[in-house]
Design a protein around this motif. Sequence first.
Motif, short mmCIF file in Angstrom:
data_model
loop_
_atom_site.label_atom_id
_atom_site.label_comp_id
_atom_site.label_asym_id
_atom_site.label_seq_id
_atom_site.Cartn_x
_atom_site.Cartn_y
_atom_site.Cartn_z
N ARG A 40 18.33 25.13 -17.53
CA ARG A 40 17.29 25.81 -16.77
C ARG A 40 17.06 25.10 -15.44
O ARG A 40 17.19 23.89 -15.33
CB ARG A 40 15.99 25.81 -17.55
CG ARG A 40 16.06 26.59 -18.83
CD ARG A 40 14.74 26.63 -19.52
NE ARG A 40 14.31 25.25 -19.85
CZ ARG A 40 13.23 24.96 -20.53
NH1 ARG A 40 12.44 25.92 -20.94
NH2 ARG A 40 12.93 23.72 -20.81
N ASN A 41 16.71 25.87 -14.44
CA ASN A 41 16.33 25.31 -13.15
C ASN A 41 14.83 25.03 -13.16
O ASN A 41 14.04 25.88 -13.55
CB ASN A 41 16.67 26.27 -12.02
CG ASN A 41 18.16 26.42 -11.82
OD1 ASN A 41 18.90 25.50 -12.11
ND2 ASN A 41 18.58 27.57 -11.36
N HIS A 42 14.48 23.85 -12.73
CA HIS A 42 13.07 23.47 -12.66
C HIS A 42 12.72 23.15 -11.21
O HIS A 42 13.52 22.58 -10.48
CB HIS A 42 12.77 22.25 -13.52
CG HIS A 42 12.98 22.47 -14.98
ND1 HIS A 42 12.15 23.26 -15.73
CD2 HIS A 42 13.90 21.99 -15.83
CE1 HIS A 42 12.56 23.26 -16.98
NE2 HIS A 42 13.64 22.50 -17.07
N SER A 43 11.51 23.47 -10.84
CA SER A 43 11.04 23.12 -9.50
C SER A 43 10.71 21.63 -9.46
O SER A 43 10.55 20.98 -10.49
CB SER A 43 9.83 23.95 -9.13
OG SER A 43 8.74 23.59 -9.96
N THR B 168 7.97 20.34 -8.59
CA THR B 168 6.64 20.15 -9.18
C THR B 168 6.73 20.03 -10.70
O THR B 168 6.09 19.17 -11.29
CB THR B 168 5.73 21.33 -8.81
OG1 THR B 168 5.69 21.47 -7.40
CG2 THR B 168 4.33 21.12 -9.34
N HIS B 169 7.53 20.86 -11.30
CA HIS B 169 7.69 20.82 -12.76
C HIS B 169 8.32 19.50 -13.20
O HIS B 169 7.95 18.95 -14.24
CB HIS B 169 8.54 22.00 -13.22
CG HIS B 169 8.67 22.10 -14.69
ND1 HIS B 169 7.67 22.63 -15.48
CD2 HIS B 169 9.66 21.72 -15.54
CE1 HIS B 169 8.06 22.58 -16.74
NE2 HIS B 169 9.26 22.04 -16.80
N ILE B 170 9.24 18.99 -12.43
CA ILE B 170 9.94 17.75 -12.80
C ILE B 170 9.07 16.52 -12.61
O ILE B 170 9.04 15.62 -13.46
CB ILE B 170 11.24 17.61 -11.97
CG1 ILE B 170 12.21 18.73 -12.36
CG2 ILE B 170 11.88 16.25 -12.17
CD1 ILE B 170 13.42 18.82 -11.46
N TRP C 25 4.18 15.24 -14.38
CA TRP C 25 3.67 14.26 -15.36
C TRP C 25 3.99 12.82 -15.01
O TRP C 25 3.13 11.94 -15.19
CB TRP C 25 4.15 14.63 -16.76
CG TRP C 25 3.39 15.82 -17.26
CD1 TRP C 25 3.87 17.07 -17.48
CD2 TRP C 25 1.98 15.88 -17.53
NE1 TRP C 25 2.85 17.91 -17.88
CE2 TRP C 25 1.69 17.20 -17.92
CE3 TRP C 25 0.96 14.96 -17.49
CZ2 TRP C 25 0.40 17.61 -18.27
CZ3 TRP C 25 -0.33 15.37 -17.84
CH2 TRP C 25 -0.59 16.66 -18.22
#
Length: 61
Positions: free
Chosen positions: A2-5, A7-9, A12
């Motif tokens: 999946r491709n993650h932005s 911000t998502h990576i 946390w």
Amino acid sequence: MRNHSLTHIFLWPAVIAVVSFAGLVTALLVDDARELLSDAAVALPIVIAAYYYWIKPRAKA
């Protein structure tokens, strides 16, 4: 895969870094009951690492 932005990576890890930094600064500047909160904030990365090293692999198995 999946491709993650970005911000998502990095959300946390950035939150953990900010909480740890705040805990370090609080531990240096405060000498009262808030010291327990700073200890918990500094221990947070260790607790998370221990969870992903010991507990989570057992839950998968």
